[in-house]
Motif scaffolding. Structure first.
Motif, PDB file in Angstrom:
ATOM      1  N   MET A   1       1.237  -1.047  -0.154  1.00 21.83           N
ATOM      2  CA  MET A   1      -0.208  -0.169   0.014  1.00 21.83           C
ATOM      3  C   MET A   1       1.186   1.292  -0.240  1.00 21.83           C
ATOM      4  SD  MET A   1      -2.994  -0.054  -0.063  1.00 21.83           S
ATOM      5  CE  MET A   1      -3.691  -1.107  -1.270  1.00 21.83           C
ATOM      6  N   ILE A   2       0.986   1.535  -1.040  1.00 24.05           N
ATOM      7  CA  ILE A   2       2.044   3.052  -1.014  1.00 24.05           C
ATOM      8  C   ILE A   2       1.384   4.264  -1.694  1.00 24.05           C
ATOM      9  CG2 ILE A   2       4.211   3.786  -2.695  1.00 24.05           C
ATOM     10  CD1 ILE A   2       5.159   1.312  -2.165  1.00 24.05           C
ATOM     11  N   GLY A   3       0.860   5.105  -0.895  1.00 30.01           N
ATOM     12  CA  GLY A   3       0.747   6.189  -1.452  1.00 30.01           C
ATOM     13  C   GLY A   3       0.594   7.357  -1.984  1.00 30.01           C
ATOM     14  N   ASP A   4       0.497   8.492  -2.896  1.00 27.68           N
ATOM     15  CA  ASP A   4       1.365   9.490  -3.687  1.00 27.68           C
ATOM     16  C   ASP A   4       1.999  10.503  -3.553  1.00 27.68           C
ATOM     17  OD1 ASP A   4      -0.506   8.167  -5.403  1.00 27.68           O
ATOM     18  OD2 ASP A   4      -2.434   9.888  -5.472  1.00 27.68           O
ATOM     19  N   LEU A   5       1.854  10.248  -1.848  1.00 25.89           N
ATOM     20  CA  LEU A   5       3.098  11.213  -1.469  1.00 25.89           C
ATOM     21  C   LEU A   5       4.360  10.860  -0.624  1.00 25.89           C
ATOM     22  CD1 LEU A   5       0.435  13.292   1.269  1.00 25.89           C
ATOM     23  CD2 LEU A   5       1.565  14.442  -1.267  1.00 25.89           C
ATOM     24  N   ASP A   6       3.962   9.543  -0.583  1.00 21.56           N
ATOM     25  CA  ASP A   6       4.544   7.983   0.672  1.00 21.56           C
ATOM     26  C   ASP A   6       6.039   8.066  -0.922  1.00 21.56           C
ATOM     27  OD1 ASP A   6       5.233   6.510   2.641  1.00 21.56           O
ATOM     28  OD2 ASP A   6       3.461   4.811   1.590  1.00 21.56           O
ATOM     29  N   LEU A   7       5.289   7.416  -1.723  1.00 20.42           N
ATOM     30  CA  LEU A   7       6.098   7.275  -2.324  1.00 20.42           C
ATOM     31  C   LEU A   7       7.262   8.518  -2.867  1.00 20.42           C
ATOM     32  CD1 LEU A   7       6.003   5.492  -5.172  1.00 20.42           C
ATOM     33  CD2 LEU A   7       4.542   6.571  -6.178  1.00 20.42           C
ATOM     34  N   ALA A   8       7.094   9.739  -2.920  1.00 18.28           N
ATOM     35  CA  ALA A   8       8.303  10.764  -2.909  1.00 18.28           C
ATOM     36  C   ALA A   8       9.178  10.087  -1.756  1.00 18.28           C
ATOM     37  CB  ALA A   8       7.426  11.989  -2.700  1.00 18.28           C
ATOM     38  N   THR A   9       8.983   9.730  -0.472  1.00 17.98           N
ATOM     39  CA  THR A   9       9.654   9.851   0.005  1.00 17.98           C
ATOM     40  C   THR A   9      10.785   8.568  -0.173  1.00 17.98           C
ATOM     41  OG1 THR A   9       8.643  10.080   1.929  1.00 17.98           O
ATOM     42  CG2 THR A   9      10.504   9.154   2.679  1.00 17.98           C
ATOM     43  N   HIS A  10       9.865   7.540  -0.835  1.00 21.66           N
ATOM     44  CA  HIS A  10      10.834   6.600  -0.917  1.00 21.66           C
ATOM     45  C   HIS A  10      12.048   7.263  -2.650  1.00 21.66           C
ATOM     46  CE1 HIS A  10       7.916   4.324   1.023  1.00 21.66           C
ATOM     47  NE2 HIS A  10       7.152   4.588  -0.455  1.00 21.66           N
ATOM     48  N   LEU A  11      11.570   7.440  -3.417  1.00 17.79           N
ATOM     49  CA  LEU A  11      11.772   8.404  -4.192  1.00 17.79           C
ATOM     50  C   LEU A  11      13.231   9.024  -3.943  1.00 17.79           C
ATOM     51  CD1 LEU A  11       8.990   9.514  -7.004  1.00 17.79           C
ATOM     52  CD2 LEU A  11      10.484   7.994  -7.206  1.00 17.79           C
ATOM     53  N   TYR A  12      12.987  10.413  -3.246  1.00 13.29           N
ATOM     54  CA  TYR A  12      13.950  10.963  -2.779  1.00 13.29           C
ATOM     55  C   TYR A  12      14.994   9.798  -1.938  1.00 13.29           C
ATOM     56  CZ  TYR A  12      16.328  13.806  -0.204  1.00 13.29           C
ATOM     57  OH  TYR A  12      18.006  14.621   1.148  1.00 13.29           O
ATOM     58  N   ARG A  13      14.973   9.066  -1.505  1.00 15.88           N
ATOM     59  CA  ARG A  13      15.987   7.883  -0.867  1.00 15.88           C
ATOM     60  C   ARG A  13      16.711   7.137  -1.707  1.00 15.88           C
ATOM     61  NH1 ARG A  13      11.990   4.647   2.077  1.00 15.88           N
ATOM     62  NH2 ARG A  13      12.795   6.193   4.126  1.00 15.88           N
TER      63      ARG A  13
END
Lengths: 313, 313
Positions: free
Chosen positions: B90-102
């Motif tokens: 379950m990945i949300g649109d905002l959460d995704l930004a954290t994963h992309l950043y990391r």
């Protein structure tokens, strides 16, 4: 049945293909798409030209830009920007799903062509869309600032740097994707789409075997000029013609395509160049409107191009 | 000044830390966070426990779930599902930004601890949040169906498979992240947060040096029971206590922590176990409410825990 293979880049090729699949059997069409623009971005594999062609044919494309998706949002990218992450590449929330899907499949070992086939089938497309190769191919742009990765030149630098050289990293060892050789061999007509000759078509031809398959079918090859009245409809084609020392005109493009194609589609605005192109390049020139403003003009250009090619072949 | 190091997993630890930073100087707190749950998903590096702790302390967490972001949307995941992609995580649109950043930073060669430091600073946090290690550490869960990657067991399989064994891939060669050793050595109090002893705390202790730093400070170590009345507040801790042959109670947990901690925080519901735990484990038991329902109960548990540790130390 007319089997058509199209050498394709991004927006211009996508629009041409959109007309083509409306005037012929979509299942007889194979789009052979540039992957020199592909990039890795924050761990994701992005294939801009494959996506532009796919989104356009699936009627999902953003009509304002010619790329990206209609009804797109940018929640992820906005948050990424707030976090201080890389936000120069305009990726929407829906578009992101394509990149995640592709990257997931690639990480499982699937080839890009199979992933593209499944994506296009899922979107209901009847035509074949294939990357020119499943191997890594990357356009590297030589500028005053040194060599740049394609998207660093194109998006980050807004294609503003004069281009002094181009090379296609990985080309020597790249192999055509499975359906590429087959489509080029079987084609009744091969179309060089109205794409950037240097950034879109050259990378396709750099894959060993592709140029030979095109030149050996020269009688069936028709090239559509991406230059109208000395200007590119979209993108830096005119600038690159200039910086690489070519004539900034349809003639300049025609000279480049002379060994590949036997027919050249020239915009009516450039009709005065027709006889010069014919005499200098040996290609038969067919003049017609080439600006694709709507579905009707796309269809007219596609059917006119097919007709011109078949008249000669 | 009381320097506090907290061995932390996900939701329970995050809530404890949220209370702790409200009753002490946040800059004196170091959360040493589990990365055994980390995973690669569609090319992205996901660190669920680091994110849960960070989001909670930044007051961004979804209060319904205890993980993920408040006001989240799932446009990308919904489209990914339509495309036939992996949609079980379950990945949300905002959460995704954290994963992309990391993932972007990792691809540039930055260590996870530095990325976490920058992310938490950007979100305005004063405390230190650090992965236990910058090296690759992955919890592998032995089940009837064989070994599963952690998230395959936990999310995909909903933690329903009985756990027969656990191992921490990469642990032997992992090194503590830069601030981990420093924080454990300097700590006036080390808290073992109310996290899963097997899935959250054990991976931390599996990193060479960490267990030794904890046991050599045993007089300053306080463990908070994650079990209340024989049940885990959240997650499969009770099931795993059972399947691995432990007593399914705070006593079972206390036995596991006896060599690490000198003080054990027991919920009032389990007060009848206090003397048995004290006599059997040698830990001093302090009874208090441990269920964290709101800011007040979080703060009370944190201050009670600190007080209990300092009374003994």
């Amino acid at each position: 049945m007319t089997r058509v293979a199209v050498l394709a880049g991004g927006v211009g090729a996508a629009r041409f293909l959109d007309g083509l699949v409306r005037v012929t059997q979509p299942s007889d069409v194979t789009a052979i798409v540039n992957v020199g623009d592909d990039m890795e971005w924050a761990g994701l594999h992005i294939s801009p030209d494959l996506d532009t062609v796919t989104y356009t044919l699936a009627d999902l494309v953003n009509p304002e830009t010619g790329w990206g998706l209609r009804g797109e949002s940018r929640r992820t990218l906005e948050r990424l920007s707030e976090l201080g992450g890389p936000d120069w590449f305009m990726i929407g929330d829906l578009d992101l799903a394509t990149h995640l899907y592709r990257t997931h499949r690639l990480s499982q070992g699937d080839p890009l062509s199979a992933i593209t086939r499944d994506l296009t089938a899922r979107l209901g497309l009847q035509c074949v869309i294939t990357p020119v190769t499943d191997d890594r191919l990357r356009t590297v742009v030589g500028t005053d600032a040194g060599e740049l990765a394609f998207q660093d030149y194109f998006v980050r630098g807004r294609a503003a740097d004069p281009v002094h050289s181009l090379r296609f990293e990985g080309a020597e060892s790249a192999r055509p994707a499975p359906l590429v050789t087959q489509a080029l061999e079987a084609a009744d007509v091969i179309v060089i789409a109205p794409s950037n000759p240097f950034l879109s078509i050259d990378p396709l031809l750099s894959v060993p075997g592709v140029r030979e398959l095109v030149t050996s079918n020269r009688d069936n090859v028709v090239a559509v000029s991406p230059i109208i009245g000395g200007q590119a409809v979209k993108g830096p084609a005119a600038d690159i013609l200039s910086s690489l020392g070519h004539d900034v005109s349809a003639l300049g493009v025609a000279r480049i395509y002379a060994e590949l194609a036997s027919v050249f589609i020239l915009d009516e605005e450039d009709s005065s160049l027709a006889s010069m192109i014919e005499s200098e390049t040996g290609m038969r020139v067919v003049v017609m409107p080439t600006l694709m403003k709507d579905v009707e003009t796309k269809m007219a250009l596609a059917s006119g191009t097919l007709k011109a090619a078949l008249d000669v072949a």
